[in-house]
Scaffold this active site. Structure first.
Site, PDB file in Angstrom:
ATOM      1  N   CYS A  50       0.840  -1.205   0.000  1.00  0.00           N
ATOM      2  CA  CYS A  50       0.000   0.000   0.000  1.00  0.00           C
ATOM      3  C   CYS A  50       0.874   1.253   0.000  1.00  0.00           C
ATOM      4  O   CYS A  50       1.456   1.612   1.028  1.00  0.00           O
ATOM      5  CB  CYS A  50      -0.928  -0.027   1.220  1.00  0.00           C
ATOM      6  SG  CYS A  50      -1.819   1.511   1.509  1.00  0.00           S
ATOM      7  N   CYS A  53      -0.123   4.051   2.419  1.00  0.00           N
ATOM      8  CA  CYS A  53       0.247   3.709   3.797  1.00  0.00           C
ATOM      9  C   CYS A  53       1.644   4.224   4.121  1.00  0.00           C
ATOM     10  O   CYS A  53       1.905   4.725   5.215  1.00  0.00           O
ATOM     11  CB  CYS A  53       0.208   2.194   4.000  1.00  0.00           C
ATOM     12  SG  CYS A  53      -1.420   1.434   3.796  1.00  0.00           S
TER      13      CYS A  53
END
Length: 303
Positions: A50, A53
C-alpha cells in the site's frame, strides 16, 4: 535517516516502543484494548503493498510523538493479521481507528495531510505542541547569515522527530549556506522515500544542485565582459545567472535567465526556463524574487 520500501520502522528505545509499536492478533488486546483504558490508542491498519500507507505512517508517527504521550500508535499489517481488521469492517487502507475506554470511537481512511491528522488527534487529546514552533527561528537565523546557529536548531528538532522534513530540508540548506556541500549531499542521500516529494526536501535538493553548479561557473567579471561583447552568448549569461544566485542576487539571476528566454526560448532545450524553475524550488514559492520572476516569465510566455 534512510528509509525502506515497507512500513517505516518502529522507533527504537524503551519510551518510543511504548509510544509507537507494531501489534498482531494475539497482542491486540493488551496493546490496544487494555492500553486504551489509560489514554487513546490509534490503530494504523496497513499493508506492505500500500503506497498511501507509506505516506501516512511517518506523518502519524510525527504527530503522535509531538503529543508527548497523550496518545499511542499501534500498527497492524493486515496481510499478516487479517482477523482484527475484518472484525472491525476495515475494507480499505490505510485506515486509522481511534480506541478509547476499550471502544473504537473515531477514525479515518486515506493518507490525510499533516494538518488534518493533527486536528484529528487534537479532537481526542486537546492541543499538542508542534515542532514547527522552532522552525521560524531556524529559518530566521539561516536568512540572517548564521547557518551554524540554524543547523543547531534544525538538528535539535530532528533529534526529537527524525521525520520532520521541514527541519531536514533546513539542515541541508544550512550546510549548503556554510559551504559544506559534501555534508549537504550526504544528508540529502539519506532522505527516506516518503520525504522525496516534500517541498522542503525539493527545495533542499535544488539548493545542493545549484551550489554544485555554482562551483563550476567562471569568474563573474569575465562572464559579464563576455556578455557585453556578445549579448547572444547564452552560455555565459546562463553561468552568470548561476553565479549571481550563489551570491544571493536572486532578482538579477532571474533576469539573466529571463533575458535568454526572451532572446531564444529554445536554447539548450528550453534550459533557461528549466533553470529558472529550479531557482523557484530553491527559493520558496512565496519568496518575493520567485513571485516577481514568475510574473515576468508568464508575461514572456503568454503575451
Amino acid at each position: 535517516m534512510a528509509g525502506n520500501q515497507g512500513q517505516p520502522q518502529t522507533v527504537g528505545g524503551t519510551a518510543a516502543n511504548a509510544l509507537i509499536k507494531d501489534t498482531e492478533t494475539a497482542s491486540f488486546g493488551p496493546d490496544v484494548i487494555a492500553e486504551s483504558q489509560i489514554q487513546p490508542v490509534l490503530v494504523d491498519f496497513w499493508a506492505p503493498s500500500c503506497e498511501p500507507c507509506k505516506q501516512l505512517t511517518p506523518i502519524l508517527e510525527k504527530v503522535v510523538k509531538s503529543a508527548k504521550g497523550k496518545v499511542k500508535l499501534v500498527k497492524m499489517n493486515i496481510d499478516e493479521h487479517p482477523q482484527i481488521p475484518d472484525r472491525l469492517g476495515v475494507r480499505s487502507i490505510p485506515a486509522v481507528i481511534a480506541f478509547q475506554k476499550a471502544q473504537p470511537i473515531d477514525g479515518f481512511m486515506g493518507a490525510l495531510p499533516e494538518s488534518q491528522i493533527r486536528g484529528f488527534i487534537e479532537r481526542l487529546v486537546g492541543p499538542i505542541e508542534a515542532s514547527e514552533d522552532f522552525l521560524p527561528q531556524a529559518e530566521e537565523l539561516l536568512a540572517g547569515g548564521d547557518p551554524t546557529g540554524a543547523a543547531e536548531i534544525f538538528a535539535g528538532i530532528l533529534k526529537d522527530d527524525p521525520s520532520e522534513f521541514k527541519a531536514l530540508g533546513g539542515l541541508i540548506r544550512s550546510f549548503v549556506a556554510a559551504g559544506e556541500i559534501e555534508s549537504a549531499r550526504r544528508i540529502l542521500s539519506s532522505v527516506p522515500a516518503a520525504g522525496e516529494r516534500d517541498l522542503a526536501i525539493v527545495a533542499a535538493k535544488a539548493a545542493v544542485e545549484l551550489a554544485e553548479q555554482a562551483a563550476q561557473v567562471g569568474d563573474l567579471a569575465a562572464l559579464m565582459k563576455a556578455i557585453e561583447a556578445d549579448p547572444d552568448n547564452h552560455e555565459a549569461r546562463f553561468e552568470l545567472a548561476i553565479a549571481l544566485n550563489a551570491q544571493g542576487e536572486r532578482d538579477a539571476a532571474a533576469d539573466q535567465l529571463l533575458e535568454i528566454i526572451r532572446r531564444d526560448r529554445t536554447w539548450n532545450d528550453d534550459g533557461a526556463r528549466k533553470q529558472l524553475l529550479q531557482f523557484f524550488d530553491a527559493w520558496n514559492l512565496m519568496d518575493p524574487a520567485t513571485l516577481t520572476a514568475r510574473r515576468k516569465l508568464s508575461s514572456l510566455l503568454f503575451s
